[in-house]
Design an enzyme around this catalytic site. Structure first.
Site, PDB file in Angstrom:
ATOM      1  CB  ILE A 104     -14.453 -21.003 -24.817  1.00 18.63           C
ATOM      2  CG1 ILE A 104     -15.614 -20.424 -23.992  1.00 18.63           C
ATOM      3  CG2 ILE A 104     -13.531 -21.846 -23.965  1.00 18.63           C
ATOM      4  CD1 ILE A 104     -16.588 -21.478 -23.500  1.00 18.63           C
ATOM      5  CG  ASN A 131     -18.847 -17.525 -21.702  1.00 15.59           C
ATOM      6  OD1 ASN A 131     -20.028 -17.662 -21.437  1.00 15.59           O
ATOM      7  ND2 ASN A 131     -17.907 -17.469 -20.769  1.00 15.59           N
ATOM      8  CE1 TYR A 133     -24.591  -8.821 -19.492  1.00 19.01           C
ATOM      9  CE2 TYR A 133     -26.959  -8.937 -19.081  1.00 19.01           C
ATOM     10  CZ  TYR A 133     -25.751  -9.561 -19.370  1.00 19.01           C
ATOM     11  OH  TYR A 133     -25.720 -10.930 -19.533  1.00 19.01           O
ATOM     12  CE  LYS A 148     -24.134 -10.117 -22.860  1.00 20.23           C
ATOM     13  NZ  LYS A 148     -23.019 -10.971 -23.361  1.00 20.23           N
ATOM     14  CB  THR A 154     -23.065 -17.915 -12.901  1.00 20.03           C
ATOM     15  OG1 THR A 154     -23.876 -16.757 -13.179  1.00 20.03           O
ATOM     16  CG2 THR A 154     -23.469 -19.055 -13.824  1.00 20.03           C
TER      17      THR A 154
END
Length: 252
Positions: A6, A87, A154, A158, A191
């Site tokens: 990960i 991730n 961004y 994605k 986060t």
């Protein structure tokens, strides 16, 4: 025997998912610029095999070198399945087109898109002569499906990652049968990325007040809740190749 790799496991969703993988007894390799001490201590206390590779995913050369070493380590006949979780990601630059910094553009594309593509490609290349099953999970975002002011880079990375995921899955139907690739959209979480978003200016990011409201009204899910959902999905053995999974659908 199951192994998991990960990226971006030092904080946030990556760390939470990695801790859950350790709880499940899955051998783990974390990849990030700095190591999570919490993860190191957890794996030690749980007596689960764990190692950390330091890597700056904004460097193509470093990414290829590090993941070449990892692939050699995990793709042998003693493993039944390898979970690869791409991730790591950055939301910056948060800025309108015409005011973007060229270096920030390149770095964002490298971390969010180029690195996952390179890593996935490398693992498939190395796994050609192996019977080990490789399951890739790319962490995506709802920003890849709709335009958001200030998030042109961004969102674009994605969106491209989603299409890469679907295309690689399509190719697997006519090629390697022990390869599975999916994407997971984790929604809004409490986060460091959320802190970065809230620290941006109104001129650059028109939805700033909405994200401040998410925090003030307690609408942000914890990384632990989302990380557990991700791991449960990944190890369920009930994945549809190429599908994008949404946390809002899984945590109804």
């Amino acid at each position: 025997m199951a192994y998991a790799i990960i990226t971006g496991a030092s904080t946030g969703l990556g760390e939470a998912a990695a801790l859950k993988l350790v709880e499940e007894g899955i051998k783990l390799i974390s990849v990030s610029r700095r190591e999570s001490q919490k993860l190191k201590e957890k794996s030690l206390s749980a007596n689960v095999s764990y190692s950390h590779f330091s890597c700056d995913l904004s460097s193509s050369d470093e990414t290829i070198s590090v993941f070449g070493q990892i692939a050699e380590q995990v793709l042998d006949q003693e493993k039944d399945i390898v979970y690869l979780i791409n991730n790591a990601g950055v939301v910056e630059p948060i800025e309108t087109v015409g005011n973007l910094d060229f270096h920030d553009i390149i770095s964002s594309i490298q971390v969010n898109l180029t690195a996952p593509i390179m890593i996935t490609n490398l693992f498939l290349e190395k796994a050609k002569d192996s019977e080990v099953k490789v399951n890739v999970m790319n962490i995506t975002s709802g920003a890849g499906e709709r335009p958001i002011q200030g998030w042109s880079i961004y969102g674009s990375t994605k969106a491209a990652l989603n299409l890469f995921t679907k295309t690689a899955a399509l190719e697997a139907e006519h090629g390697k049968k022990n390869f599975m690739i999916n994407a997971f959209s984790p929604g809004i979480m409490d986060t460091n990325m959320q802190h970065t978003i809230r620290s941006s200016g109104k001129e650059a990011f028109n939805d700033l007040e909405k994200f401040l409201e998410y925090r003030d009204k307690g609408l942000l899910r914890s990384p632990e809740q989302v990380g557990s959902c991700l791991v449960k999905l990944l190890i369920s053995g009930d994945l549809e190749n190429g599908r994008i999974y949404y946390v809002n659908d899984l945590l109804k």
